[in-house]
Write an enzyme that holds these catalytic residues in place. Structure first.
Site, PDB file in Angstrom:
ATOM      1  N   SER A  99      -1.293  11.287  -7.532  1.00 37.64           N
ATOM      2  CA  SER A  99      -0.193  11.973  -8.230  1.00 37.64           C
ATOM      3  C   SER A  99       0.674  10.982  -9.002  1.00 37.64           C
ATOM      4  CB  SER A  99       0.642  12.801  -7.245  1.00 37.64           C
ATOM      5  OG  SER A  99       0.911  12.144  -6.044  1.00 37.64           O
ATOM      6  N   GLY A 128       0.473   7.036  -4.094  1.00 34.54           N
ATOM      7  CA  GLY A 128       0.227   5.598  -4.198  1.00 34.54           C
ATOM      8  C   GLY A 128      -1.076   5.363  -4.936  1.00 34.54           C
ATOM      9  N   LEU A 129      -1.366   4.123  -5.221  1.00 30.51           N
ATOM     10  CA  LEU A 129      -2.578   3.777  -5.962  1.00 30.51           C
ATOM     11  C   LEU A 129      -3.844   4.090  -5.159  1.00 30.51           C
ATOM     12  CD1 LEU A 129      -1.491   0.277  -7.344  1.00 30.51           C
ATOM     13  CD2 LEU A 129      -1.551   2.440  -8.617  1.00 30.51           C
ATOM     14  N   GLY A 132      -6.794   3.315  -3.017  1.00 24.48           N
ATOM     15  CA  GLY A 132      -6.984   2.223  -2.070  1.00 24.48           C
ATOM     16  C   GLY A 132      -5.722   1.772  -1.379  1.00 24.48           C
ATOM     17  N   SER A 133      -4.626   2.469  -1.616  1.00 19.17           N
ATOM     18  CA  SER A 133      -3.346   2.066  -1.014  1.00 19.17           C
ATOM     19  C   SER A 133      -3.275   2.389   0.472  1.00 19.17           C
ATOM     20  CB  SER A 133      -2.174   2.737  -1.739  1.00 19.17           C
ATOM     21  OG  SER A 133      -2.251   4.152  -1.638  1.00 19.17           O
ATOM     22  N   GLY A 134      -4.095   3.347   0.915  1.00 15.21           N
ATOM     23  CA  GLY A 134      -4.096   3.729   2.332  1.00 15.21           C
ATOM     24  C   GLY A 134      -3.553   5.118   2.586  1.00 15.21           C
ATOM     25  N   SER A 143      -4.882   8.258   2.358  1.00 16.06           N
ATOM     26  CA  SER A 143      -5.731   9.152   3.155  1.00 16.06           C
ATOM     27  C   SER A 143      -5.866   8.658   4.591  1.00 16.06           C
ATOM     28  CB  SER A 143      -7.119   9.288   2.521  1.00 16.06           C
ATOM     29  OG  SER A 143      -7.023   9.922   1.257  1.00 16.06           O
TER      30      SER A 143
END
EC number: 2.7.1.25
Length: 210
Positions: free
Chosen positions: A120, A46-47, A49-51, A53
């Site tokens: 990725s 995902g982008l 800041g998408s969450g 991690s």
């Protein structure tokens, strides 16, 4: 035996004929029996800041509390060591993913559930990692968070630096992000962390203890 078949096929394709894989007496199936659960890769994409991690970290804690043997490979952490020699151009990004994939695959052979949190951005790179794994041991988890929300979060201040022209080739802005067409697990990033975790945990537990 499935892992052995994969390794012979994989090594013959990429390595010199004089480099041979040595098979040990203990294999992946043995280690899975020891851990009492299946081993696999949970690949969060995902982008920025998408969450990814955040979700991977919470999920790992919940799995750990259920006796699951885990390890997390985070994109930023990997670039402090294994991939610190790589830049962010397209070729180096692909090499970064390849290295992480190889490490994750070895950890799966060790009987672990490996949580990978990497942007990725390219489908082909994610598919290569899937193809490296035996069937049903790779789950692509797409955290689909709108760009506006990612910018509002901006946990590392990267989007601000992009707006100030301090960073170029940033994924999702001036560098492409190829959305998964058919992810194994789809997460709507507009939902709360609690909602996403309830969805994610249920789906993952079914796969691990299948």
């Amino acid at each position: 035996m499935l892992f052995h078949y994969y390794m012979i096929k994989h090594i013959n394709k990429y390595n010199d004929k004089n480099v041979m894989w040595h098979f040990y007496r203990i294999n992946r199936e043995d280690r899975e029996r020891l851990h009492q659960h299946r081993s696999m890769i949970l690949w969060f994409t995902g982008l920025s800041g998408s969450g990814k991690s955040t979700l991977a970290s919470i999920l790992e804690e919940k799995l750990y509390c259920r006796g699951v043997s885990t390890y997390s490979l985070d994109g930023d952490n990997i670039r402090h060591g294994l991939c610190k020699d790589l830049s962010f151009n397209s070729n180096d990004r692909s090499e970064n993913i390849r290295r992480v994939g190889e490490v994750a695959r070895l950890m799966v052979d060790a009987g672990l559930v490996v949580l990978v949190a990497l942007i990725s951005p390219y489908r082909i790179d994610r598919q290569i990692i899937r193809d490296m794994c035996i069937k049903d041991s790779f789950l692509e988890i797409f955290v689909d968070t709108p760009m506006l929300i990612c910018k509002q979060r901006d946990p590392k201040g990267l989007y601000h630096q992009v707006d100030c022209k301090k960073i170029k080739n940033f994924t999702g802005i001036d560098s492409i992000y190829e959305r998964p067409k058919q992810p194994d697990i789809y997460l709507d990033g507009r939902k709360t962390i609690s909602e996403l975790m309830n969805q994610l945990l249920d789906l993952v537990l079914v796969k691990i203890f299948k």
